[in-house]
Design a protein around this motif. Sequence first.
Motif, PDB file in Angstrom:
ATOM      1  N   SER A   7      34.992  18.755  25.232  1.00  0.00           N
ATOM      2  CA  SER A   7      33.648  18.580  24.707  1.00  0.00           C
ATOM      3  C   SER A   7      33.700  17.436  23.849  1.00  0.00           C
ATOM      4  O   SER A   7      34.701  16.867  23.298  1.00  0.00           O
ATOM      5  CB  SER A   7      33.256  19.972  23.998  1.00  0.00           C
ATOM      6  OG  SER A   7      33.977  20.107  22.772  1.00  0.00           O
ATOM      7  N   GLY A   8      32.470  17.079  23.293  1.00  0.00           N
ATOM      8  CA  GLY A   8      32.145  16.018  22.556  1.00  0.00           C
ATOM      9  C   GLY A   8      31.785  14.510  23.198  1.00  0.00           C
ATOM     10  O   GLY A   8      31.379  13.574  22.403  1.00  0.00           O
ATOM     11  N   GLY A   9      32.113  14.428  24.516  1.00  0.00           N
ATOM     12  CA  GLY A   9      31.503  13.266  25.186  1.00  0.00           C
ATOM     13  C   GLY A   9      29.950  13.226  24.920  1.00  0.00           C
ATOM     14  O   GLY A   9      29.173  13.981  24.541  1.00  0.00           O
ATOM     15  N   GLY A  10      29.456  12.001  25.529  1.00  0.00           N
ATOM     16  CA  GLY A  10      27.917  11.638  25.334  1.00  0.00           C
ATOM     17  C   GLY A  10      27.670  10.145  25.395  1.00  0.00           C
ATOM     18  O   GLY A  10      28.537   9.270  25.584  1.00  0.00           O
ATOM     19  N   VAL A  92      35.388   8.952  32.033  1.00  0.00           N
ATOM     20  CA  VAL A  92      35.574  10.196  31.851  1.00  0.00           C
ATOM     21  C   VAL A  92      37.029  10.524  31.172  1.00  0.00           C
ATOM     22  O   VAL A  92      38.239   9.988  31.635  1.00  0.00           O
ATOM     23  CB  VAL A  92      35.635  10.994  33.334  1.00  0.00           C
ATOM     24  CG1 VAL A  92      35.794  12.577  33.027  1.00  0.00           C
ATOM     25  CG2 VAL A  92      34.387  10.954  34.040  1.00  0.00           C
ATOM     26  N   TYR A  93      37.002  11.317  29.955  1.00  0.00           N
ATOM     27  CA  TYR A  93      38.077  11.616  29.422  1.00  0.00           C
ATOM     28  C   TYR A  93      38.762  12.960  29.668  1.00  0.00           C
ATOM     29  O   TYR A  93      38.019  13.818  29.385  1.00  0.00           O
ATOM     30  CB  TYR A  93      37.988  11.434  27.865  1.00  0.00           C
ATOM     31  CG  TYR A  93      37.909   9.982  27.539  1.00  0.00           C
ATOM     32  CD1 TYR A  93      36.480   9.270  27.713  1.00  0.00           C
ATOM     33  CD2 TYR A  93      38.596   9.378  26.616  1.00  0.00           C
ATOM     34  CE1 TYR A  93      36.691   7.763  27.437  1.00  0.00           C
ATOM     35  CE2 TYR A  93      38.719   7.925  26.107  1.00  0.00           C
ATOM     36  CZ  TYR A  93      37.428   7.223  26.538  1.00  0.00           C
ATOM     37  OH  TYR A  93      37.356   5.968  26.132  1.00  0.00           O
ATOM     38  N   THR A 115      35.316  15.182  30.120  1.00  0.00           N
ATOM     39  CA  THR A 115      34.167  14.825  29.506  1.00  0.00           C
ATOM     40  C   THR A 115      33.632  13.528  29.415  1.00  0.00           C
ATOM     41  O   THR A 115      34.598  12.326  29.222  1.00  0.00           O
ATOM     42  CB  THR A 115      34.220  15.287  28.068  1.00  0.00           C
ATOM     43  OG1 THR A 115      32.977  15.218  27.550  1.00  0.00           O
ATOM     44  CG2 THR A 115      35.165  14.584  27.270  1.00  0.00           C
ATOM     45  N   GLN A 116      32.371  13.078  29.755  1.00  0.00           N
ATOM     46  CA  GLN A 116      32.009  11.725  30.116  1.00  0.00           C
ATOM     47  C   GLN A 116      31.673  10.998  28.786  1.00  0.00           C
ATOM     48  O   GLN A 116      30.891  11.679  27.854  1.00  0.00           O
ATOM     49  CB  GLN A 116      30.666  11.659  30.862  1.00  0.00           C
ATOM     50  CG  GLN A 116      30.094  10.368  31.148  1.00  0.00           C
ATOM     51  CD  GLN A 116      31.032   9.422  31.985  1.00  0.00           C
ATOM     52  OE1 GLN A 116      31.183  10.112  33.176  1.00  0.00           O
ATOM     53  NE2 GLN A 116      31.162   8.478  31.799  1.00  0.00           N
ATOM     54  N   VAL A 117      32.269   9.878  28.793  1.00  0.00           N
ATOM     55  CA  VAL A 117      31.760   9.001  27.465  1.00  0.00           C
ATOM     56  C   VAL A 117      30.937   7.792  27.879  1.00  0.00           C
ATOM     57  O   VAL A 117      31.615   6.993  28.977  1.00  0.00           O
ATOM     58  CB  VAL A 117      33.176   8.504  26.685  1.00  0.00           C
ATOM     59  CG1 VAL A 117      32.702   7.639  25.736  1.00  0.00           C
ATOM     60  CG2 VAL A 117      33.503   9.927  26.084  1.00  0.00           C
ATOM     61  N   THR A 118      29.958   7.379  27.342  1.00  0.00           N
ATOM     62  CA  THR A 118      29.123   6.271  28.105  1.00  0.00           C
ATOM     63  C   THR A 118      28.980   5.542  26.742  1.00  0.00           C
ATOM     64  O   THR A 118      28.473   6.049  25.847  1.00  0.00           O
ATOM     65  CB  THR A 118      27.820   6.833  28.671  1.00  0.00           C
ATOM     66  OG1 THR A 118      28.157   7.518  29.758  1.00  0.00           O
ATOM     67  CG2 THR A 118      27.137   5.424  29.313  1.00  0.00           C
ATOM     68  N   VAL A 119      29.015   4.176  26.763  1.00  0.00           N
ATOM     69  CA  VAL A 119      28.996   3.427  25.698  1.00  0.00           C
ATOM     70  C   VAL A 119      27.886   2.195  25.931  1.00  0.00           C
ATOM     71  O   VAL A 119      28.298   1.335  26.967  1.00  0.00           O
ATOM     72  CB  VAL A 119      30.243   2.804  25.337  1.00  0.00           C
ATOM     73  CG1 VAL A 119      29.905   1.639  23.840  1.00  0.00           C
ATOM     74  CG2 VAL A 119      31.387   3.781  24.749  1.00  0.00           C
ATOM     75  N   SER A 120      26.751   1.998  25.376  1.00  0.00           N
ATOM     76  CA  SER A 120      25.837   1.169  25.961  1.00  0.00           C
ATOM     77  C   SER A 120      26.018  -0.200  24.782  1.00  0.00           C
ATOM     78  O   SER A 120      26.389  -0.073  23.665  1.00  0.00           O
ATOM     79  CB  SER A 120      24.418   1.479  25.435  1.00  0.00           C
ATOM     80  OG  SER A 120      24.023   1.904  24.202  1.00  0.00           O
ATOM     81  N   SER A 121      25.805  -1.156  25.532  1.00  0.00           N
ATOM     82  CA  SER A 121      25.900  -2.622  25.115  1.00  0.00           C
ATOM     83  C   SER A 121      24.636  -3.002  24.002  1.00  0.00           C
ATOM     84  O   SER A 121      23.670  -2.325  24.131  1.00  0.00           O
ATOM     85  CB  SER A 121      26.375  -3.518  25.781  1.00  0.00           C
ATOM     86  OG  SER A 121      25.630  -3.761  26.722  1.00  0.00           O
TER      87      SER A 121
END
Length: 121
Positions: A7-10, A92-93, A115-121
Amino acid sequence: QVQLVESGGGLVQAGGSLRLSCAASGRLFSLTFIGWYRQAPGKQRELVARFTSDGSTNYADSVKGRFTISRDNAKNTMYLQMNSLKPEDAAVYYCNANAFNRATMSIGGYWGQGTQVTVSS
C-alpha cells in the motif's frame, strides 16, 4: 500460506515523496523480508532495495540517497520511503519475502500484488 499486501502508492509530483508499506499475514513461520522491486511498462522487474543476509541494505544505483528500506518485525511490515521522486521512478512496486512453508517443509518465496507509483513531471 503467506499474503503480502502493498500500500501507499499513488500519484505524486516530481520531487515529492511516498512511503510504501508491505504487510505480511498468514502462516508467518520464519518470515524474512527480502526487499522491494519495481516494474515499469515494457521493462523487466528490477531490484530497488533489499536487505542482505547480515542485516545491511543494498540499493539500486538509480535510487541511492533517495530511497530508504526498513522493516518492523513486530508488525510484520516492510517499508520503502521514497523521496525526491523522479518520473523514471514510475512503476508498479512489489515486495518480496520468504517464509517457511510447513506444508512443503521448504522455504517459499512470496510476492505482493503490487502498488502503482506514478510521478508527474
